[in-house]
Design an enzyme around this catalytic site. Structure first.
Site, PDB file in Angstrom:
ATOM      1  N   GLU A  47       6.654  -7.694  -7.612  1.00  0.00           N
ATOM      2  CA  GLU A  47       7.358  -7.126  -6.444  1.00  0.00           C
ATOM      3  C   GLU A  47       7.943  -8.200  -5.515  1.00  0.00           C
ATOM      4  O   GLU A  47       8.338  -7.889  -4.394  1.00  0.00           O
ATOM      5  CB  GLU A  47       6.422  -6.225  -5.632  1.00  0.00           C
ATOM      6  CG  GLU A  47       5.972  -4.961  -6.311  1.00  0.00           C
ATOM      7  CD  GLU A  47       7.104  -4.087  -6.841  1.00  0.00           C
ATOM      8  OE1 GLU A  47       8.291  -4.396  -6.600  1.00  0.00           O
ATOM      9  OE2 GLU A  47       6.807  -3.115  -7.521  1.00  0.00           O
ATOM     10  N   SER A 106       1.254 -12.525 -10.253  1.00  0.00           N
ATOM     11  CA  SER A 106       1.356 -11.288 -11.016  1.00  0.00           C
ATOM     12  C   SER A 106       0.074 -11.027 -11.816  1.00  0.00           C
ATOM     13  O   SER A 106      -0.423 -11.924 -12.498  1.00  0.00           O
ATOM     14  CB  SER A 106       2.553 -11.407 -11.971  1.00  0.00           C
ATOM     15  OG  SER A 106       2.709 -10.232 -12.695  1.00  0.00           O
ATOM     16  N   HIS A 135       1.477  -5.037   0.506  1.00  0.00           N
ATOM     17  CA  HIS A 135       1.878  -3.870  -0.286  1.00  0.00           C
ATOM     18  C   HIS A 135       0.638  -3.287  -0.953  1.00  0.00           C
ATOM     19  O   HIS A 135      -0.074  -3.998  -1.665  1.00  0.00           O
ATOM     20  CB  HIS A 135       2.913  -4.278  -1.333  1.00  0.00           C
ATOM     21  CG  HIS A 135       3.121  -3.259  -2.405  1.00  0.00           C
ATOM     22  ND1 HIS A 135       3.401  -1.932  -2.133  1.00  0.00           N
ATOM     23  CD2 HIS A 135       3.075  -3.359  -3.753  1.00  0.00           C
ATOM     24  CE1 HIS A 135       3.515  -1.278  -3.270  1.00  0.00           C
ATOM     25  NE2 HIS A 135       3.316  -2.112  -4.259  1.00  0.00           N
ATOM     26  N   HIS A 137      -1.444   0.430  -2.745  1.00  0.00           N
ATOM     27  CA  HIS A 137      -1.312   1.731  -3.416  1.00  0.00           C
ATOM     28  C   HIS A 137      -2.392   2.660  -2.839  1.00  0.00           C
ATOM     29  O   HIS A 137      -3.025   3.399  -3.575  1.00  0.00           O
ATOM     30  CB  HIS A 137      -1.500   1.571  -4.920  1.00  0.00           C
ATOM     31  CG  HIS A 137      -0.404   0.789  -5.592  1.00  0.00           C
ATOM     32  ND1 HIS A 137      -0.418   0.508  -6.930  1.00  0.00           N
ATOM     33  CD2 HIS A 137       0.739   0.244  -5.107  1.00  0.00           C
ATOM     34  CE1 HIS A 137       0.676  -0.199  -7.252  1.00  0.00           C
ATOM     35  NE2 HIS A 137       1.380  -0.373  -6.154  1.00  0.00           N
ATOM     36  N   HIS A 156       5.191   5.434  -5.736  1.00  0.00           N
ATOM     37  CA  HIS A 156       4.656   4.089  -5.950  1.00  0.00           C
ATOM     38  C   HIS A 156       3.586   3.692  -4.924  1.00  0.00           C
ATOM     39  O   HIS A 156       2.421   3.552  -5.291  1.00  0.00           O
ATOM     40  CB  HIS A 156       5.850   3.120  -5.941  1.00  0.00           C
ATOM     41  CG  HIS A 156       5.503   1.695  -6.180  1.00  0.00           C
ATOM     42  ND1 HIS A 156       6.440   0.768  -6.539  1.00  0.00           N
ATOM     43  CD2 HIS A 156       4.336   1.025  -6.074  1.00  0.00           C
ATOM     44  CE1 HIS A 156       5.838  -0.411  -6.669  1.00  0.00           C
ATOM     45  NE2 HIS A 156       4.567  -0.275  -6.389  1.00  0.00           N
ATOM     46  N   SER A 193       4.172 -12.315  -8.062  1.00  0.00           N
ATOM     47  CA  SER A 193       4.094 -10.865  -8.193  1.00  0.00           C
ATOM     48  C   SER A 193       5.419 -10.273  -8.643  1.00  0.00           C
ATOM     49  O   SER A 193       6.490 -10.740  -8.251  1.00  0.00           O
ATOM     50  CB  SER A 193       3.719 -10.267  -6.836  1.00  0.00           C
ATOM     51  OG  SER A 193       4.035  -8.906  -6.803  1.00  0.00           O
TER      52      SER A 193
END
Ligand code: ZN
Length: 215
Positions: A76, A45, A95, A97, A158, A74
């Site tokens: 997520e 994280s 994942h 962005h 997101h 993380s």
């Protein structure tokens, strides 16, 4: 695969995400199954990708619980764990962005299957998972539902989740999704982007799975 080796690969792909501009600062995350089916490793994280060392990568079980003391996984992790539980074929998850795909996620508009590479790698349109806050079990459920048997999904307001049989494939899927989102916008300037039919997508996907590349 040896635990250290898989952690090293996660670090390498983290650097690639930054290099390709798919993430900003510490956002996004990467995971990969370790040999055993009940275990995966994931980025920690809130740490910068370019500063990660293999020992910063966290080993967790399929409920997302860390197996050793050390870095916090993380935020997520529940999304990754839920996908691994639902999809035995998935061995790595990326994942991001990335900008164009995130724009679709913000508008909650799916990316139609308009390009052949998208049909081959994703297996159809990239659907939008219903909104739920980052890190929640509800988001994990929504992501699994919208992902289905495809290789990518948008997270409303997101970002994107891409999956694959290994890190190389999951990373490639994240690039193809970002490119497809950009083409989707540009083709709208010229007219109406035309989606491939279900039959066409199936043909392309099967060719990719069975005949593409070197044996
Ligand atoms: Zn995110």
């Amino acid at each position: 695969m040896l635990l250290l080796k898989v952690k090293q690969m996660v670090v390498e792909y983290g650097e690639k995400l930054v290099e390709k501009g798919l993430v900003v600062a510490t956002w996004g995350n990467i995971s990969a199954r370790n040999g055993e089916e009940e275990v995966f490793v994931i980025t920690p994280s809130g740490m910068e990708y370019t500063k990660l060392e293999p020992e910063d990568i966290v080993e967790v079980d399929l409920d997302g619980k860390p197996l050793a003391t050390g870095r916090k996984p993380s935020v997520e992790t529940p999304v990754h764990a839920a996908i691994y539980r639902a999809r035995p074929d998935v061995r790595a998850i990326v994942h991001t962005h990335s900008i164009n795909a995130s724009a679709c996620a913000a508008a909650r508009v799916e990316i139609p299957c308009i390009m052949e590479d998208m049909a081959a790698m994703v297996g159809g349109a990239v659907k939008v998972a219903k909104y739920a806050p980052s890190g929640s079990q509800e988001l994990a459920r929504n992501v699994v539902e919208a992902l289905g048997d495809r290789n990518a999904v948008l997270l409303a307001n997101h970002g994107v989740v891409a999956v694959g049989k290994n890190l190389e494939e999951a990373f490639k899927v994240s690039l193809v999704v970002e490119k497809s989102a950009e083409i989707f916008f540009k083709s709208k300037i010229l007219g109406n982007p035309v989606s491939l039919t279900e039959g066409e997508v199936e043909l392309i996907r099967n060719f990719y799975l069975n005949s593409y590349g070197q044996k």
